[in-house]
Design an enzyme around this catalytic site. Sequence first.
Site, PDB file in Angstrom:
ATOM      1  N   ASP A 253       0.835  -1.204   0.000  1.00  0.00           N
ATOM      2  CA  ASP A 253       0.000   0.000   0.000  1.00  0.00           C
ATOM      3  C   ASP A 253       0.868   1.251   0.000  1.00  0.00           C
ATOM      4  O   ASP A 253       0.574   2.226  -0.705  1.00  0.00           O
ATOM      5  CB  ASP A 253      -0.895   0.020   1.242  1.00  0.00           C
ATOM      6  CG  ASP A 253      -1.806  -1.189   1.353  1.00  0.00           C
ATOM      7  OD1 ASP A 253      -2.058  -1.839   0.320  1.00  0.00           O
ATOM      8  OD2 ASP A 253      -2.247  -1.483   2.485  1.00  0.00           O
ATOM      9  N   ALA A 254       1.921   1.233   0.809  1.00  0.00           N
ATOM     10  CA  ALA A 254       2.797   2.390   0.902  1.00  0.00           C
ATOM     11  C   ALA A 254       3.535   2.629  -0.409  1.00  0.00           C
ATOM     12  O   ALA A 254       3.704   3.785  -0.844  1.00  0.00           O
ATOM     13  CB  ALA A 254       3.795   2.205   2.039  1.00  0.00           C
TER      14      ALA A 254
END
Length: 366
Positions: A320-321
Amino acid sequence: LYSTAILNHLPFTNPIITFKMSTPFNGALMGMGNPLLDISSTVPTSFLEKYDVSLNNAILAEEKHLPIYTELVKEHNPDYIAGGATQNSIRVAQWMLTAAGKTNQTAFMGCVGKDDFGGRLTECAKADGVLTHYMVDESTPTGTCAVLVNGGERSLVANLAAANNFKKSHVETDAAKQIYESAEIYYIAGFFLTVSVESLTTIADHAVEKNKIFCLNLSAPFIIDFFGDQVATALPYADYLFCNESEAEAYGKKQGWGDDLNEVALKLAASEKKNTSRERVVVFTQGSKSTIVATGGKITEYPVDPLPKEQLVDTNGAGDAFVGGFLAQLVQGKGVEEAVKAGHYAARFIIQQSGCTIEKPCEYTA
């Protein structure tokens, strides 16, 4: 306000149930997905075996998994972290954009319950500079995700609850239209394909019509294996397609393309595309191995600066990051190389935290 996404230690008091958008959105990036409260604990291998879950995987909770959440709360002293894959990416993108002097550039839509958890998610997003326009389901609780950490690796078990009840009607509200008509870049993770494909196509059709950028993530092998029709509907809209090596392998296997990830990436990049004005960019992350990018019939690999094992805290949120860092560069008009570099930075930062938490200021410089 909560300057961190960690929501420590139940029970909460003073529920916050004000979810309406208060100011017009003038930013560039919009996400839509499943807002979840992560319940994160370090657990022994016996716990994973008890509930028949494996590391480095994400699944939807079945009946046999439902006791996990209570057991974590009672016996494993969890952290409560604002989560959900798309919301994580949007929060990280805004974190990096704020460091570049660009505030209030992001917005997020999803469905929460009319409860304390939903209010806390709203406040955390607000503290991170993300505008939320949640649909509120008054009869269903806010969704949760068990994050089971073992040896720095993680397994995710999501109970979508209210997140599963997002409806196209919410996208048709005046506030939602104002958000998506203002945005220039859209990001939706594959997890949302189990919820509301028609909402996704509403946004994606707008992106095609207005020649805006639409980004998609395959998210998990089970999405590819069990929601193939939904993936087939969404994929032609993707200007940027993200997944990790496990998802890439699953997609290659399902399509009969073999297990050469470069070949899978090239074929995905060349597959049907609705907006023919730009080439599709396919991005495969591989943990500490090089990130693969395919576009225009060419493969480029970008090495990852490995993190010493002793600095690794938790891989939850790494993918996600990465997407958040990547999207932050797209918002600024940067190219793929710069976007991958920023994605690597964001992922490296997050795996040194517990969950997808961004309480420290971003120090990234392009």
